[in-house]
Design a protein around this motif. Structure first.
Motif, PDB file in Angstrom:
ATOM      1  N   ASP A   1       0.821  -1.215   0.000  1.00  0.00           N
ATOM      2  CA  ASP A   1       0.000   0.000   0.000  1.00  0.00           C
ATOM      3  C   ASP A   1       0.856   1.266   0.000  1.00  0.00           C
ATOM      4  N   CYS A   2       2.174   1.112  -0.021  1.00  0.00           N
ATOM      5  CA  CYS A   2       3.074   2.265  -0.154  1.00  0.00           C
ATOM      6  C   CYS A   2       2.895   2.878  -1.538  1.00  0.00           C
ATOM      7  N   VAL A   3       2.792   4.198  -1.620  1.00  0.00           N
ATOM      8  CA  VAL A   3       2.539   4.871  -2.901  1.00  0.00           C
ATOM      9  C   VAL A   3       3.820   5.380  -3.551  1.00  0.00           C
ATOM     10  N   LYS A   4       4.972   5.065  -2.961  1.00  0.00           N
ATOM     11  CA  LYS A   4       6.287   5.412  -3.533  1.00  0.00           C
ATOM     12  C   LYS A   4       6.441   6.911  -3.801  1.00  0.00           C
ATOM     13  N   CYS A   5       5.995   7.733  -2.862  1.00  0.00           N
ATOM     14  CA  CYS A   5       6.074   9.181  -3.049  1.00  0.00           C
ATOM     15  C   CYS A   5       7.416   9.755  -2.579  1.00  0.00           C
ATOM     16  N   TYR A   6       8.186   8.969  -1.826  1.00  0.00           N
ATOM     17  CA  TYR A   6       9.506   9.357  -1.308  1.00  0.00           C
ATOM     18  C   TYR A   6       9.446  10.457  -0.245  1.00  0.00           C
ATOM     19  N   GLU A   7       8.251  10.765   0.276  1.00  0.00           N
ATOM     20  CA  GLU A   7       8.149  11.756   1.347  1.00  0.00           C
ATOM     21  C   GLU A   7       8.916  11.294   2.585  1.00  0.00           C
ATOM     22  N   CYS A   8       8.919   9.986   2.849  1.00  0.00           N
ATOM     23  CA  CYS A   8       9.619   9.459   4.027  1.00  0.00           C
ATOM     24  C   CYS A   8      11.121   9.696   3.925  1.00  0.00           C
ATOM     25  N   ALA A   9      11.675   9.496   2.727  1.00  0.00           N
ATOM     26  CA  ALA A   9      13.110   9.719   2.534  1.00  0.00           C
ATOM     27  C   ALA A   9      13.453  11.196   2.684  1.00  0.00           C
ATOM     28  N   GLU A  10      12.571  12.075   2.204  1.00  0.00           N
ATOM     29  CA  GLU A  10      12.794  13.516   2.333  1.00  0.00           C
ATOM     30  C   GLU A  10      12.711  13.954   3.793  1.00  0.00           C
ATOM     31  N   ALA A  11      11.832  13.305   4.570  1.00  0.00           N
ATOM     32  CA  ALA A  11      11.583  13.742   5.941  1.00  0.00           C
ATOM     33  C   ALA A  11      12.633  13.261   6.931  1.00  0.00           C
ATOM     34  N   CYS A  12      13.312  12.169   6.627  1.00  0.00           N
ATOM     35  CA  CYS A  12      14.190  11.534   7.615  1.00  0.00           C
ATOM     36  C   CYS A  12      15.391  12.415   7.960  1.00  0.00           C
ATOM     37  N   PRO A  13      15.565  12.785   9.245  1.00  0.00           N
ATOM     38  CA  PRO A  13      16.700  13.624   9.641  1.00  0.00           C
ATOM     39  C   PRO A  13      18.018  12.857   9.699  1.00  0.00           C
ATOM     40  N   LYS A  14      17.965  11.535   9.643  1.00  0.00           N
ATOM     41  CA  LYS A  14      19.170  10.711   9.676  1.00  0.00           C
ATOM     42  C   LYS A  14      19.546  10.212   8.283  1.00  0.00           C
ATOM     43  N   GLU A  15      18.840  10.711   7.276  1.00  0.00           N
ATOM     44  CA  GLU A  15      19.104  10.383   5.876  1.00  0.00           C
ATOM     45  C   GLU A  15      19.017   8.885   5.593  1.00  0.00           C
ATOM     46  N   ILE A  16      18.077   8.233   6.288  1.00  0.00           N
ATOM     47  CA  ILE A  16      17.746   6.843   5.977  1.00  0.00           C
ATOM     48  C   ILE A  16      16.754   6.878   4.813  1.00  0.00           C
ATOM     49  N   ASN A  17      16.797   5.865   3.987  1.00  0.00           N
ATOM     50  CA  ASN A  17      15.866   5.799   2.861  1.00  0.00           C
ATOM     51  C   ASN A  17      14.892   4.637   3.076  1.00  0.00           C
ATOM     52  N   PRO A  18      13.748   4.870   3.716  1.00  0.00           N
ATOM     53  CA  PRO A  18      12.803   3.774   3.971  1.00  0.00           C
ATOM     54  C   PRO A  18      12.291   3.099   2.705  1.00  0.00           C
ATOM     55  N   ILE A  19      12.219   3.840   1.601  1.00  0.00           N
ATOM     56  CA  ILE A  19      11.743   3.243   0.346  1.00  0.00           C
ATOM     57  C   ILE A  19      12.639   2.071  -0.060  1.00  0.00           C
ATOM     58  N   GLU A  20      13.928   2.207   0.164  1.00  0.00           N
ATOM     59  CA  GLU A  20      14.856   1.124  -0.154  1.00  0.00           C
ATOM     60  C   GLU A  20      14.508  -0.130   0.641  1.00  0.00           C
ATOM     61  N   LYS A  21      14.171   0.036   1.929  1.00  0.00           N
ATOM     62  CA  LYS A  21      13.839  -1.111   2.785  1.00  0.00           C
ATOM     63  C   LYS A  21      12.489  -1.708   2.371  1.00  0.00           C
ATOM     64  N   ILE A  22      11.549  -0.844   1.985  1.00  0.00           N
ATOM     65  CA  ILE A  22      10.247  -1.319   1.522  1.00  0.00           C
ATOM     66  C   ILE A  22      10.406  -2.158   0.255  1.00  0.00           C
ATOM     67  N   THR A  23      11.238  -1.690  -0.665  1.00  0.00           N
ATOM     68  CA  THR A  23      11.489  -2.433  -1.902  1.00  0.00           C
ATOM     69  C   THR A  23      12.133  -3.781  -1.611  1.00  0.00           C
ATOM     70  N   LYS A  24      13.048  -3.802  -0.661  1.00  0.00           N
ATOM     71  CA  LYS A  24      13.698  -5.066  -0.294  1.00  0.00           C
ATOM     72  C   LYS A  24      12.716  -6.028   0.373  1.00  0.00           C
ATOM     73  N   LEU A  25      11.771  -5.492   1.145  1.00  0.00           N
ATOM     74  CA  LEU A  25      10.731  -6.351   1.713  1.00  0.00           C
ATOM     75  C   LEU A  25       9.863  -6.948   0.604  1.00  0.00           C
ATOM     76  N   HIS A  26       9.565  -6.152  -0.437  1.00  0.00           N
ATOM     77  CA  HIS A  26       8.847  -6.679  -1.599  1.00  0.00           C
ATOM     78  C   HIS A  26       9.586  -7.890  -2.151  1.00  0.00           C
ATOM     79  N   ASN A  27      10.878  -7.721  -2.419  1.00  0.00           N
ATOM     80  CA  ASN A  27      11.671  -8.787  -3.026  1.00  0.00           C
ATOM     81  C   ASN A  27      11.754 -10.007  -2.121  1.00  0.00           C
ATOM     82  N   MET A  28      11.948  -9.768  -0.817  1.00  0.00           N
ATOM     83  CA  MET A  28      12.067 -10.886   0.129  1.00  0.00           C
ATOM     84  C   MET A  28      10.772 -11.679   0.208  1.00  0.00           C
ATOM     85  N   GLN A  29       9.639 -11.011   0.058  1.00  0.00           N
ATOM     86  CA  GLN A  29       8.357 -11.717   0.074  1.00  0.00           C
ATOM     87  C   GLN A  29       8.243 -12.663  -1.113  1.00  0.00           C
ATOM     88  N   PHE A  30       8.717 -12.227  -2.278  1.00  0.00           N
ATOM     89  CA  PHE A  30       8.738 -13.103  -3.446  1.00  0.00           C
ATOM     90  C   PHE A  30       9.747 -14.233  -3.265  1.00  0.00           C
TER      91      PHE A  30
END
Length: 329
Positions: free
Chosen positions: A209-238
């Motif tokens: 249900d993530c819409v891939k808007c990258y707002e989370c990556a823009e907001a993170c003060p520690k410069e973590i990229n949650p979209i990268e982790k979400i994409t990896k969870l997609h792959n791991m599920q497959f």
């Protein structure tokens, strides 16, 4: 940048115990070049209104307590230089809490939904441990590096409350929870990885249900990229056979189908493959707009008609997909 600058702070005020509606108060401050947003919050409280409320603790960008929004931009007040935001937004800064609908008082919000969702993914190592181990549990550098930057998360909630999916879907776990789910699922000491993958694969709360808007990556003060982790969870599920056939997983498969066939994104095929031909009708208005813009043609999505031109050197793209694909969709 000058040493000082006169700045107007348009500040959100609301007390859930006494106020019917929120309101805004203006404070004019002479702001120095080294002052942080937390310094300005302190000055409002100390010099103008002692009832003004906000959270703060470490002042070193570690605890995550002082998360706010300035002109809609998520930030840690103790980390953000004030005049940098003035240069970006002008001499009036709009100071608001991370989530206005969760306000307790002024900048203080009720983060129960954040902590509940964070806890739901079991953000810790789950394992049967010998109560009297004879040696430590070792990890290789390669195994440790799989954590990426997920270990840097300070649970400030900035990404969570910047996420539009969180705002409209109360079940959605959110980017911080997904980052934690990824971090502990790839931990070689953990035994609850499949359980987390099953949780994060569900429609509604899960990563699909993530819409891939990258707002989370823009907001993170520690410069973590949650979209990268979400994409990896997609792959791991497959990869681990957890992903179940639904509109979202078929959308991922449809994307790859088009790239293999044409080297280009086949918009119409993705919709028909994901939702079926009957499902295409609910997207008719969007299809007409895309038709007008030239993104699809009148025969796009019609069976037995290949309306998408193939790119040059398609065989090279197909080779890259074969080499890089780690799972069978």
């Amino acid at each position: 940048m000058s040493d000082t600058r006169k700045v107007t702070l348009k500040t959100f005020r609301f007390n859930a115990e006494t106020d019917y509606l929120p309101y805004y108060k203006h404070y004019e401050l002479e702001v120095g070049k080294d002052e942080l947003m937390l310094d300005l919050l302190n000055r409002i409280k100390w010099e103008h209104d002692g009832s003004f409320s906000y959270r703060r603790s470490c002042r070193h960008g570690i605890c995550g307590a002082c998360g706010i929004k300035v002109n809609g931009k998520a930030t840690l007040a103790c980390k953000q230089n004030a005049l940098e935001l003035v240069e970006l937004f002008g001499d009036e800064l709009l100071i608001e809490p991370q989530s206005k609908k969760r306000v307790v008082k002024d900048m203080i919000i009720d983060k129960k939904d954040f902590w509940d969702k964070h806890a739901e993914v079991k953000p810790y190592v789950v394992a049967e441990i010998d109560p009297h181990p004879e040696h430590e549990t070792k990890q290789s550098i390669e195994e440790f590096n799989k954590f990426l930057d997920a270990d840097l998360c300070i649970q400030c909630g900035s990404c969570h409350y910047a996420c539009p999916a969180v705002e409209v879907n109360e079940d959605f776990l959110g980017p911080a929870a997904f980052t934690a789910a990824y971090r502990f699922t790839v931990d070689t000491r953990d035994e609850a990885g499949k359980e987390r993958l099953e949780l994060t694969s569900q429609m509604g709360p899960g990563v699909w249900d993530c819409v891939k808007c990258y707002e989370c990556a823009e907001a993170c003060p520690k410069e973590i990229n949650p979209i990268e982790k979400i994409t990896k969870l997609h792959n791991m599920q497959f990869e681990q056979g957890v992903a179940v056939p639904n509109v979202a997983t078929r959308h991922a498969e449809g994307f790859l189908r088009g790239m293999k066939k044409y080297g280009l994104l086949d918009e119409a095929d993705i919709v028909s493959y994901s939702e079926g031909y009957l499902g295409m009708y609910k997207h008719l208005k969007t299809a007409l707009k895309m038709l007008k813009a030239g993104k699809i043609h009148w025969h796009s999505g019609v069976p037995f008609i290949n309306s998408v031109p193939k790119i040059k050197h398609l065989d090279e793209v197909q080779k890259l997909i074969k080499i890089s694909q780690t799972n069978k969709l």
